[in-house]
Scaffold this motif. Structure first.
Motif, PDB file in Angstrom:
ATOM      1  N   GLY A 199       0.838  -1.200   0.000  1.00 34.23           N
ATOM      2  CA  GLY A 199       0.000   0.000   0.000  1.00 34.23           C
ATOM      3  C   GLY A 199       0.869   1.245   0.000  1.00 34.23           C
ATOM      4  N   ASP A 200       0.257   2.340  -0.247  1.00 35.65           N
ATOM      5  CA  ASP A 200       0.960   3.615  -0.334  1.00 35.65           C
ATOM      6  C   ASP A 200       0.242   4.628   0.541  1.00 35.65           C
ATOM      7  N   ALA A 201       0.991   5.199   1.515  1.00 34.94           N
ATOM      8  CA  ALA A 201       0.380   6.160   2.426  1.00 34.94           C
ATOM      9  C   ALA A 201      -0.134   7.385   1.679  1.00 34.94           C
ATOM     10  N   ALA A 202       0.617   7.826   0.686  1.00 41.39           N
ATOM     11  CA  ALA A 202       0.183   8.994  -0.085  1.00 41.39           C
ATOM     12  C   ALA A 202      -1.116   8.697  -0.834  1.00 41.39           C
ATOM     13  N   ARG A 203      -1.224   7.504  -1.382  1.00 38.96           N
ATOM     14  CA  ARG A 203      -2.447   7.126  -2.086  1.00 38.96           C
ATOM     15  C   ARG A 203      -3.631   7.049  -1.125  1.00 38.96           C
ATOM     16  N   ASN A 206      -9.484   8.156  -6.345  1.00 37.50           N
ATOM     17  CA  ASN A 206      -9.989   8.928  -7.477  1.00 37.50           C
ATOM     18  C   ASN A 206      -9.128  10.145  -7.806  1.00 37.50           C
ATOM     19  N   SER A 207      -8.009  10.301  -7.138  1.00 38.65           N
ATOM     20  CA  SER A 207      -7.142  11.455  -7.380  1.00 38.65           C
ATOM     21  C   SER A 207      -6.357  11.280  -8.678  1.00 38.65           C
ATOM     22  N   THR A 208      -5.853  12.386  -9.177  1.00 43.92           N
ATOM     23  CA  THR A 208      -5.027  12.343 -10.385  1.00 43.92           C
ATOM     24  C   THR A 208      -3.604  11.943 -10.026  1.00 43.92           C
ATOM     25  N   GLU A 209      -2.846  11.567 -11.047  1.00 49.00           N
ATOM     26  CA  GLU A 209      -1.454  11.191 -10.824  1.00 49.00           C
ATOM     27  C   GLU A 209      -0.645  12.372 -10.310  1.00 49.00           C
TER      28      GLU A 209
END
Length: 313
Positions: free
Chosen positions: A32-36, A42-45
């Motif tokens: 997993g990714d904390a930032a994600r 649904n956020s952009t790259e």
């Protein structure tokens, strides 16, 4: 003695640093990714990359650990990823609950364990077998299962104590005590067995030694022989077991606080893990490590006081 104390302190510092670094590495390796988690699926790259940069996740691991360790030394563990609140403030509000639970449970385990151990050592037969059985039972029975049994007997069937929830001491001292009875009994009774067995074995070992026979020949009363000499000499191994029991109680708070819905560090660790709140997980792990180190230092100190040969060496 000073040299021994210095060695203890150096070992304690090395242990805290090692555990904090290992936890930092393991948390970083968690899938997993904390930032994600923060920006959402649904956020952009671009938003995702900006958040990684803001959280410092694009920097090397050792550099991030160094910054974290320096801030932690000044009492700054960062902010929670789930609510944005300072991690240090969240730890402060929950630490007292866990410390109270563990200390009260250790007191119950010590009183019950030592009492059973002394009785079993002085009265052979049934009590000795009972302590052995309790020791095996305490190791085999999961604390969460015993918690459900206590809830069924004393909360559902009789309503003597609340099944879940926590009342602060300041708002209602009696309610505070009632809310802790079942969790403390859950941890304390299941942890008393090894203390009882060590107490019984230690006293029996001391009773077979020559100095006990010499004291009895001199006409010293049995109560004085047991209370002033045998128990003192048998206490050192019991103190060591109590230190190990404390460590087990800390790990037990994770399940028991969850079962009884107590706002302590154990239940917070579960919540932080489920939400991938990395700063909070790291801070809780370090807090538990510091508590274990402090208790081990106290155990070593008391052991030296009870055993002059160690102090002389």
């Amino acid at each position: 003695m000073l040299r021994l104390a210095g060695r203890w302190v150096l070992t304690a510092v090395a242990l805290v640093v090692s555990v904090s670094f290992l936890t930092f590495v393991l948390v970083d390796l968690v899938p997993g990714d904390a930032a994600r988690s923060v920006v959402g699926l649904n956020s952009t790259e671009e938003q995702y990359l900006q958040m990684r940069e803001a959280m410092g996740l694009d920097r090397p691991l050792l550099e991030r650990y160094g910054d974290w360790a320096w801030a932690a030394l000044h009492g700054d563990f960062g902010n929670s990823l789930t609510n944005g609140a300072a991690v240090a403030s969240q730890l402060t509000t929950r630490l007292s609950v866990t410390v109270t639970l563990v200390v009260a449970s250790l007191l119950v385990a010590t009183v019950v364990g030592v009492s059973l151990g002394v009785a079993a050592a002085l009265q052979h037969g049934f009590l000795g077998r009972l302590v052995d059985g309790l020791a095996l039972l305490g190791l085999a029975v999961p604390s969460f299962w015993f918690a459900y049994v206590l809830v069924f007997l004393f909360a559902i069937e009789t309503s003597f104590f609340p099944a879940t929830g926590y009342v602060t001491f300041g708002s209602d001292p009696a309610g505070w005590a009632r809310s802790l009875v079942l969790p403390v009994l859950t941890l304390g009774l299941t942890s008393s067995a090894p203390i009882a067995k060590q107490t019984r074995d230690g006293i029996r070992s001391e009773l077979d030694k020559d100095y006990v026979y010499a004291l009895r020949v001199r006409g010293i009363g049995e109560r004085s022989v047991i209370g002033r000499h045998v128990l003192r000499n048998a206490a050192a191994p019991v103190i060591t077991i109590m230190g190990l029991v404390f460590v087990g109680l800390l790990s037990g708070t994770v399940l028991v606080e969850t079962v009884f819905v107590l706002p302590g560090l154990g239940s917070q660790a579960v919540q932080a893990t489920m939400s991938s709140d990395l700063p909070l997980i790291q801070a809780i792990a370090v807090t538990f490590t510091v508590m274990v180190v402090v208790v081990n230092l106290l155990v070593e100190f008391v052991y030296v006081l009870l055993n002059p040969r160690v102090r002389a060496g």
